[in-house]
Scaffold this motif. Structure first.
Motif, PDB file in Angstrom:
ATOM      1  N   GLY A  66      -2.699  11.812  -5.689  1.00 36.28           N
ATOM      2  CA  GLY A  66      -2.731  11.488  -4.265  1.00 36.28           C
ATOM      3  C   GLY A  66      -4.046  10.824  -3.910  1.00 36.28           C
ATOM      4  N   SER A  67      -3.993   9.857  -3.038  1.00 36.63           N
ATOM      5  CA  SER A  67      -5.211   9.145  -2.680  1.00 36.63           C
ATOM      6  C   SER A  67      -5.388   9.118  -1.167  1.00 36.63           C
ATOM      7  N   THR A  68      -6.470   9.729  -0.723  1.00 38.56           N
ATOM      8  CA  THR A  68      -6.793   9.705   0.697  1.00 38.56           C
ATOM      9  C   THR A  68      -7.127   8.289   1.139  1.00 38.56           C
TER      10      THR A  68
ATOM     11  N   GLN B  87      -3.944   6.457   1.858  1.00 41.42           N
ATOM     12  CA  GLN B  87      -3.358   6.921   3.121  1.00 41.42           C
ATOM     13  C   GLN B  87      -4.141   6.384   4.316  1.00 41.42           C
ATOM     14  N   ASP B  88      -5.461   6.372   4.209  1.00 37.46           N
ATOM     15  CA  ASP B  88      -6.276   5.780   5.267  1.00 37.46           C
ATOM     16  C   ASP B  88      -5.963   4.291   5.420  1.00 37.46           C
TER      17      ASP B  88
ATOM     18  N   THR C 130       0.833  -1.211   0.000  1.00 36.79           N
ATOM     19  CA  THR C 130       0.000   0.000   0.000  1.00 36.79           C
ATOM     20  C   THR C 130       0.862   1.252   0.000  1.00 36.79           C
ATOM     21  N   VAL C 131       1.913   1.262   0.801  1.00 35.08           N
ATOM     22  CA  VAL C 131       2.805   2.421   0.853  1.00 35.08           C
ATOM     23  C   VAL C 131       3.504   2.607  -0.492  1.00 35.08           C
TER      24      VAL C 131
ATOM     25  N   ARG D 297       1.566   9.006  -6.117  1.00 36.54           N
ATOM     26  CA  ARG D 297       1.761  10.428  -5.796  1.00 36.54           C
ATOM     27  C   ARG D 297       2.956  11.023  -6.528  1.00 36.54           C
TER      28      ARG D 297
ATOM     29  N   SER E 139     -14.360   7.801   7.249  1.00 34.68           N
ATOM     30  CA  SER E 139     -13.210   8.674   7.412  1.00 34.68           C
ATOM     31  C   SER E 139     -13.658  10.114   7.636  1.00 34.68           C
TER      32      SER E 139
ATOM     33  N   ASP F 233       1.046   3.959  -2.964  1.00 38.25           N
ATOM     34  CA  ASP F 233       0.753   5.358  -2.649  1.00 38.25           C
ATOM     35  C   ASP F 233       1.893   6.265  -3.100  1.00 38.25           C
TER      36      ASP F 233
ATOM     37  N   GLU G  88      -3.225   2.772   4.720  1.00 35.06           N
ATOM     38  CA  GLU G  88      -1.900   2.621   5.343  1.00 35.06           C
ATOM     39  C   GLU G  88      -2.022   2.614   6.859  1.00 35.06           C
ATOM     40  N   TRP G  89      -2.706   3.573   7.418  1.00 35.28           N
ATOM     41  CA  TRP G  89      -2.780   3.606   8.885  1.00 35.28           C
ATOM     42  C   TRP G  89      -3.707   2.527   9.419  1.00 35.28           C
TER      43      TRP G  89
END
Length: 183
Positions: free
Chosen positions: A46-48, A51-52, A32-33, A40, A127, A36, A54-55
């Motif tokens: 860029g994809s929110t 990023q979501d 995923t990282v 980017r 989110s 991303d 990832e965490w």
């Protein structure tokens, strides 16, 4: 006595197995990282959601590995002092720490965490960003599973420590932990 040792081995094996399975989340996190970063940097997209994600993977990896880390002795402790004690003294310290601090903490987190997850599910929480991931309750559920696994690990360590304190002979644990209970 045998039942105490068997239950300790079983509970610790369950925590180990959940930790081993959850370790595969690191592969998903890395992919995923990488995706991303590539989107980017090179596609300027860029994809929110990424990023979501990832965490989410990071949180699930951490939470689902808590029990494994505790059973394997990889948690934070003061080993400088513990290595100076004998087997029974170390078992007594481990027993008291788990009974007085770890188990109550896990029970509190599970008690309040259930409401936390339930509210998120009932509200269809997503989110905070408009383009983020929906269904926040899924990641919040990993909090419950992680602390339940930690509680099982703590109960296994308590049983093991109790067996040491009452003088039961402990067999060395095999290297292939997951074979113990057929998990």
């Amino acid at each position: 006595m045998t039942a105490l040792l068997a239950s300790a081995r079983f509970l610790k094996a369950v925590a180990r197995r959940i930790g081993q399975v959850s370790a595969w989340l690191i592969v998903l996190l890395i992919l995923t990282v990488v995706l991303d970063v590539i989107t980017r940097r090179f596609v300027v997209l860029g994809s929110t959601k990424l990023q979501d994600l990832e965490w989410h993977f990071h949180a699930a990896l951490f939470l689902l590995s808590l029990g494994y880390a505790y059973v394997e002795g990889e948690h934070v402790r003061i080993d400088v002092l513990l290595e100076r004690f004998g087997l029974k003294t170390a078992a007594a310290i481990e027993f008291l720490g788990a009974v007085l601090f770890l188990v109550p903490f896990c029970v509190i987190v599970l008690y309040f965490g259930w409401t936390f997850v339930e509210r998120s599910f009932l509200l269809s929480e997503g989110s905070a960003t408009q383009t983020g991931l929906p269904y926040r309750w899924i990641i919040k559920t990993s909090l419950l599973i992680g602390f339940l696994t930690l509680l099982l690990a703590a109960l296994g360590v308590i049983a093991d420590s109790l067996a040491t304190l009452i003088g039961a002979k402990r067999k060395p644990e095999p290297d292939t932990h997951y074979d113990e209970v057929g998990l």
